[in-house]
Scaffold this motif. Structure first.
Motif, mmCIF file in Angstrom:
data_model
loop_
_atom_site.group_PDB
_atom_site.id
_atom_site.type_symbol
_atom_site.label_atom_id
_atom_site.label_comp_id
_atom_site.label_asym_id
_atom_site.label_seq_id
_atom_site.Cartn_x
_atom_site.Cartn_y
_atom_site.Cartn_z
ATOM 1 N N CYS A 141 -43.400 33.608 -11.543
ATOM 2 C CA CYS A 141 -42.322 34.409 -12.119
ATOM 3 C C CYS A 141 -42.803 35.842 -12.285
ATOM 4 O O CYS A 141 -43.921 36.073 -12.740
ATOM 5 N N LYS A 145 -34.670 44.883 -9.569
ATOM 6 C CA LYS A 145 -34.952 43.503 -9.159
ATOM 7 C C LYS A 145 -34.959 42.564 -10.355
ATOM 8 O O LYS A 145 -34.640 41.387 -10.234
ATOM 9 N N VAL A 153 -37.595 37.631 -11.235
ATOM 10 C CA VAL A 153 -37.630 36.935 -9.944
ATOM 11 C C VAL A 153 -38.478 35.681 -10.086
ATOM 12 O O VAL A 153 -39.607 35.739 -10.561
ATOM 13 N N GLN A 170 -40.191 33.083 -7.754
ATOM 14 C CA GLN A 170 -40.564 32.879 -6.361
ATOM 15 C C GLN A 170 -41.037 31.444 -6.171
ATOM 16 O O GLN A 170 -42.044 31.017 -6.733
ATOM 17 N N ARG A 177 -34.477 41.934 -0.268
ATOM 18 C CA ARG A 177 -35.366 42.370 -1.342
ATOM 19 C C ARG A 177 -34.751 43.542 -2.091
ATOM 20 O O ARG A 177 -34.831 43.649 -3.300
ATOM 21 N N GLY A 226 -33.479 39.965 -4.387
ATOM 22 C CA GLY A 226 -33.863 38.581 -4.117
ATOM 23 C C GLY A 226 -34.922 38.521 -3.055
ATOM 24 O O GLY A 226 -35.550 39.504 -2.711
ATOM 25 N N VAL A 269 -40.957 38.229 -2.909
ATOM 26 C CA VAL A 269 -41.495 39.355 -3.655
ATOM 27 C C VAL A 269 -42.951 39.089 -3.952
ATOM 28 O O VAL A 269 -43.307 38.037 -4.460
#
Length: 224
Positions: free
Chosen positions: A115, A122, A125, A127, A207, A211, A214
């Protein structure tokens, strides 16, 4: 760095690979170790070309081949001294001697998530998948299941630089885990062969919208 040892704390060196240091990464490492032998861990983050500063100054973005030799020499030196190191946003074909040092490969093998809370648009996020762009060369690569591929492929980084490797991905898993992987884990990881990102050949648009894949500059552990 000079105060670190006296204070009894540790410090890691994080270097962003760019066009101006790409040919002497090993010299930087040797200098740090000579001047500050208490430093035991080094991280290289290949330049994120999608950041605003990099986009406005594209001359800082390196070609993969520009840092391959100096990164290999740096890793060999640190390995010979017993120090640890990691690299991010570097496809395995450009760090073939030390694939277990890839942060993406380690998370693939360990089946980890991470995270990141960004301070720009952004935001937060999560991931879950570590997969960037891949090409026909990756289809022929033995390391395909444990390699994330090429970050920002076709947007700034040239997929023509990628090349297939030989070897055993299970041996890479063993090096990451420092033990024999469970058969079920081997099956799941090897099933990644041929897996391709929906974002390729260019993940820049997703990105920019907040999203996609990242990869911030950080050490191996996830940040929440």
């Amino acid at each position: 760095l000079g105060h670190v040892a006296a204070l009894g704390i540790t410090a890691d060196i994080n270097t962003v690979i760019n066009a101006f240091n790409s040919d002497h990464l090993d010299e930087t490492v040797r200098w740090v170790v000579a001047q500050h032998p208490h430093v035991r861990h080094f991280v290289w983050n290949n330049m994120d070309p999608n950041m605003n500063r990099a986009e406005r100054n594209p001359d800082v973005i390196p070609r993969l081949g520009e840092f391959e030799l100096s990164l290999r020499k740096a890793m060999r030196f640190l390995s010979s001294t017993g120090r640890s190191f990691r690299a991010e946003r570097v496809p395995l074909c450009f760090m073939a001697e030390f694939p277990e040092a890839s942060t993406e490969t380690r998370k693939i093998v360990k089946e980890e998530e991470r995270c990141i809370r960004f301070l720009d648009r952004k935001g937060f996020v999560l991931q879950k998948q570590f997969l960037h762009g891949k090409t026909a060369a990756c289809d022929r690569c033995a390391m395909d299941p444990v390699c994330a591929g090429l970050y920002s492929m076709n947007y700034h980084y040239d997929p023509g630089e990628l090349f297939p490797l030989t070897g055993d991905p299970v041996a890479v898993m063993r090096a990451v885990l420092r033990r024999d992987p469970e058969p079920e884990l081997v099956e799941r990881v090897l099933a990644r062969r041929g897996l391709r990102s929906d974002e390729q050949p260019d993940d820049h648009g997703q990105r920019a919208a907040g999203g996609g894949t990242v990869s911030p500059d950080h050490r191996e552990s996830a940040r929440v």
